[in-house]
Design a protein around this motif. Structure first.
Motif, PDB file in Angstrom:
ATOM      1  N   SER A   5       3.139  -2.734   2.655  1.00 31.52           N
ATOM      2  CA  SER A   5       2.053  -3.695   2.477  1.00 31.52           C
ATOM      3  C   SER A   5       1.826  -4.074   1.020  1.00 31.52           C
ATOM      4  O   SER A   5       1.264  -5.128   0.738  1.00 31.52           O
ATOM      5  CB  SER A   5       0.751  -3.130   3.066  1.00 31.52           C
ATOM      6  OG  SER A   5       0.427  -1.897   2.444  1.00 31.52           O
ATOM      7  N   SER A   6       2.255  -3.241   0.076  1.00 33.31           N
ATOM      8  CA  SER A   6       2.029  -3.516  -1.345  1.00 33.31           C
ATOM      9  C   SER A   6       3.285  -3.204  -2.142  1.00 33.31           C
ATOM     10  O   SER A   6       3.489  -2.064  -2.571  1.00 33.31           O
ATOM     11  CB  SER A   6       0.856  -2.683  -1.879  1.00 33.31           C
ATOM     12  OG  SER A   6       0.709  -2.888  -3.276  1.00 33.31           O
ATOM     13  N   PRO A   7       4.143  -4.200  -2.363  1.00 32.84           N
ATOM     14  CA  PRO A   7       5.342  -3.940  -3.172  1.00 32.84           C
ATOM     15  C   PRO A   7       5.013  -3.370  -4.547  1.00 32.84           C
ATOM     16  O   PRO A   7       5.749  -2.512  -5.045  1.00 32.84           O
ATOM     17  CB  PRO A   7       5.995  -5.319  -3.274  1.00 32.84           C
ATOM     18  CG  PRO A   7       5.566  -6.033  -2.037  1.00 32.84           C
ATOM     19  CD  PRO A   7       4.159  -5.569  -1.810  1.00 32.84           C
ATOM     20  N   ALA A   8       3.929  -3.817  -5.172  1.00 28.63           N
ATOM     21  CA  ALA A   8       3.591  -3.328  -6.510  1.00 28.63           C
ATOM     22  C   ALA A   8       3.348  -1.821  -6.506  1.00 28.63           C
ATOM     23  O   ALA A   8       3.798  -1.107  -7.415  1.00 28.63           O
ATOM     24  CB  ALA A   8       2.376  -4.064  -7.049  1.00 28.63           C
ATOM     25  N   VAL A   9       2.638  -1.323  -5.507  1.00 31.59           N
ATOM     26  CA  VAL A   9       2.378   0.116  -5.420  1.00 31.59           C
ATOM     27  C   VAL A   9       3.681   0.872  -5.182  1.00 31.59           C
ATOM     28  O   VAL A   9       3.953   1.909  -5.813  1.00 31.59           O
ATOM     29  CB  VAL A   9       1.368   0.419  -4.300  1.00 31.59           C
ATOM     30  CG1 VAL A   9       1.257   1.923  -4.061  1.00 31.59           C
ATOM     31  CG2 VAL A   9      -0.006  -0.157  -4.655  1.00 31.59           C
ATOM     32  N   LEU A  10       4.501   0.356  -4.293  1.00 29.35           N
ATOM     33  CA  LEU A  10       5.781   1.017  -4.007  1.00 29.35           C
ATOM     34  C   LEU A  10       6.688   1.030  -5.233  1.00 29.35           C
ATOM     35  O   LEU A  10       7.375   2.016  -5.505  1.00 29.35           O
ATOM     36  CB  LEU A  10       6.473   0.317  -2.841  1.00 29.35           C
ATOM     37  CG  LEU A  10       5.766   0.449  -1.490  1.00 29.35           C
ATOM     38  CD1 LEU A  10       6.351  -0.528  -0.478  1.00 29.35           C
ATOM     39  CD2 LEU A  10       5.849   1.878  -0.966  1.00 29.35           C
ATOM     40  N   ILE A  11       6.692  -0.059  -5.985  1.00 29.70           N
ATOM     41  CA  ILE A  11       7.494  -0.111  -7.212  1.00 29.70           C
ATOM     42  C   ILE A  11       7.019   0.946  -8.201  1.00 29.70           C
ATOM     43  O   ILE A  11       7.830   1.618  -8.856  1.00 29.70           O
ATOM     44  CB  ILE A  11       7.426  -1.515  -7.832  1.00 29.70           C
ATOM     45  CG1 ILE A  11       8.177  -2.522  -6.949  1.00 29.70           C
ATOM     46  CG2 ILE A  11       7.998  -1.525  -9.246  1.00 29.70           C
ATOM     47  CD1 ILE A  11       7.869  -3.962  -7.286  1.00 29.70           C
ATOM     48  N   ALA A  12       5.709   1.099  -8.324  1.00 30.42           N
ATOM     49  CA  ALA A  12       5.184   2.113  -9.243  1.00 30.42           C
ATOM     50  C   ALA A  12       5.623   3.510  -8.841  1.00 30.42           C
ATOM     51  O   ALA A  12       6.017   4.326  -9.689  1.00 30.42           O
ATOM     52  CB  ALA A  12       3.661   2.018  -9.294  1.00 30.42           C
ATOM     53  N   LEU A  13       5.569   3.797  -7.547  1.00 32.85           N
ATOM     54  CA  LEU A  13       6.001   5.109  -7.080  1.00 32.85           C
ATOM     55  C   LEU A  13       7.503   5.304  -7.308  1.00 32.85           C
ATOM     56  O   LEU A  13       7.946   6.378  -7.741  1.00 32.85           O
ATOM     57  CB  LEU A  13       5.676   5.257  -5.598  1.00 32.85           C
ATOM     58  CG  LEU A  13       4.181   5.296  -5.235  1.00 32.85           C
ATOM     59  CD1 LEU A  13       4.006   5.205  -3.736  1.00 32.85           C
ATOM     60  CD2 LEU A  13       3.530   6.558  -5.773  1.00 32.85           C
ATOM     61  N   ALA A  14       8.294   4.264  -7.032  1.00 37.63           N
ATOM     62  CA  ALA A  14       9.736   4.359  -7.231  1.00 37.63           C
ATOM     63  C   ALA A  14      10.086   4.469  -8.704  1.00 37.63           C
ATOM     64  O   ALA A  14      11.031   5.173  -9.086  1.00 37.63           O
ATOM     65  CB  ALA A  14      10.432   3.153  -6.610  1.00 37.63           C
ATOM     66  N   GLY A  15       9.323   3.786  -9.558  1.00 38.03           N
ATOM     67  CA  GLY A  15       9.575   3.867 -10.992  1.00 38.03           C
ATOM     68  C   GLY A  15       9.384   5.276 -11.519  1.00 38.03           C
ATOM     69  O   GLY A  15      10.130   5.729 -12.392  1.00 38.03           O
TER      70      GLY A  15
END
Length: 368
Positions: A56-66
């Motif tokens: 639902s939130s690519p930005a949150v997922l990107i932060a976790l993956a980063g």
């Protein structure tokens, strides 16, 4: 032979009998594996209120993956802008991600079907096979999906207000905010990026001509969706190249093409791993939202009608399933037929470890 770079597109699928937290943990394992295997990018899709996917939130997922990786580029594929979406928030979020993970962030933007986004696929056309051997099926018409009660509820939840900017205006606003800002003097608004810190790289994702033409006119990279709307992939790429104008971001067209793939040690095992896919696509196209991804046994127990089979036919027949060598050959065909500069792969199986094995084996075969 030098081949084009590969990336990964992750929907963060939830397998049956698993929890959303387990699905998220699996995606973080997969992004670490993809980085080690040599994938160039790892992108997260955006989907809302689906029991079977939690992106639902690519930005949150990107932060976790980063936080879980060190080198691989991370991005959205794509943030879905609707006519009343707040583009300033999108620009701020991804500028913040670029500050946290400099030189690694991609902002992929697409045109949402919610809130009057308009047609997203091509007009009627017969099924064809290109001289390279790539299947281009008849277009799937999304009216059945968009008219479903759940889809209308989603539109009411996710889109507020009347009127609003066009998709082109929204993209140009985001470009301006990521560049020199908007307004003059005391009224100027910018993102305050620190000196020497580059912002996210912007690219547009689309299934039809509107987004393709806009990407070309603005001199942006364009990603065409063979995995979700295979009928429109060649038309959209042609429109993009015809409309392309060089920009400070890009001096020539740059095309990315997605493919849905599953690799297994044998063709039979790959087909078994892929057997839950038709039911998963059926649930989406019926307008119910993606179901939790079934096991092969659960998939085999489901009842199908001829109408159900027609509903998913284009997606099933354009999915690449087989051994790593089979998939490399089919990806070569896709690349030749589209002239893609990059390919991005999406894979869903019930067991996340099979997704990891599929991505790793394809990378080994692809890079030799």
């Amino acid at each position: 032979m030098t081949r084009v770079p590969l990336g990964v597109l992750d929907l963060v699928p939830v397998p049956s009998r698993a929890t959303p937290r387990e699905a998220l943990e699996a995606s973080l394992r997969i992004v670490r594996s993809a980085e080690a295997a040599g994938y160039a990018r790892y992108w997260f899709a955006e989907h809302h209120f689906n029991p079977g996917v939690i992106g639902s939130s690519p930005a949150v997922l990107i932060a976790l993956a980063g936080a879980a990786t060190t080198r691989i580029r991370l991005g959205s594929a794509a943030v879905q802008l609707s006519p009343r979406h707040t583009e300033a928030v999108v620009a701020e979020e991804f500028a913040l991600l670029a500050t946290a993970f400099p030189g690694r962030i991609d902002l992929g933007i697409g045109r949402s079907a919610l809130g009057g986004g308009g047609p997203i696929g091509p007009a009627d056309a017969p099924e064809t096979v290109t001289p390279d051997g790539l299947l281009i099926p008849e277009p799937y018409h999304f009216e059945r999906t968009f008219d479903a009660p759940k889809f209308r509820t989603l539109a009411a939840l996710l889109v507020r207000g009347e009127g609003g900017s066009t998709f082109a205006d929204q993209v140009e606003t985001i470009l301006a905010l990521l560049g020199d800002g908007i307004g003059d003097g005391d009224g100027r608004v910018d993102l305050g990026t620190a000196p020497g810190v580059s912002g996210p790289e912007l690219r547009l994702f689309g299934s039809g001509t509107v987004t393709a033409q806009l990407a070309g006119r603005l001199g942006l990279p364009f990603a065409a969706n063979y995995h979700s709307a295979p009928s429109g992939v060649l038309v959209s790429i042609d429109e993009y190249r015809a409309a392309f104008l060089p920009s400070e971001r890009l001096d020539r067209p740059h095309v990315i093409v997605s493919a849905d793939v599953v690799a297994g040690p044998t063709g039979e095992r790959a087909r078994e791993l892929a057997s839950g896919y038709p039911a998963w696509v059926r649930s989406i196209r019926n307008g119910l939202g993606a179901i939790a991804y079934p096991t092969p046994d659960e998939a085999a127990a489901l009842t199908w009608t001829d109408a159900d089979r027609r509903l998913v036919d284009d997606r099933v027949r354009t999915r690449f399933v087989g051994t790593p060598a089979d998939l490399a050959a089919r990806l070569d065909t896709l690349q030749r037929a589209t002239g893609a500069d990059e390919l991005v792969l999406t894979t869903i199986t019930h067991d996340p470890e099979d997704r990891i094995a599929s991505f790793e084996s394809i990378a080994r075969e692809w890079h030799g």
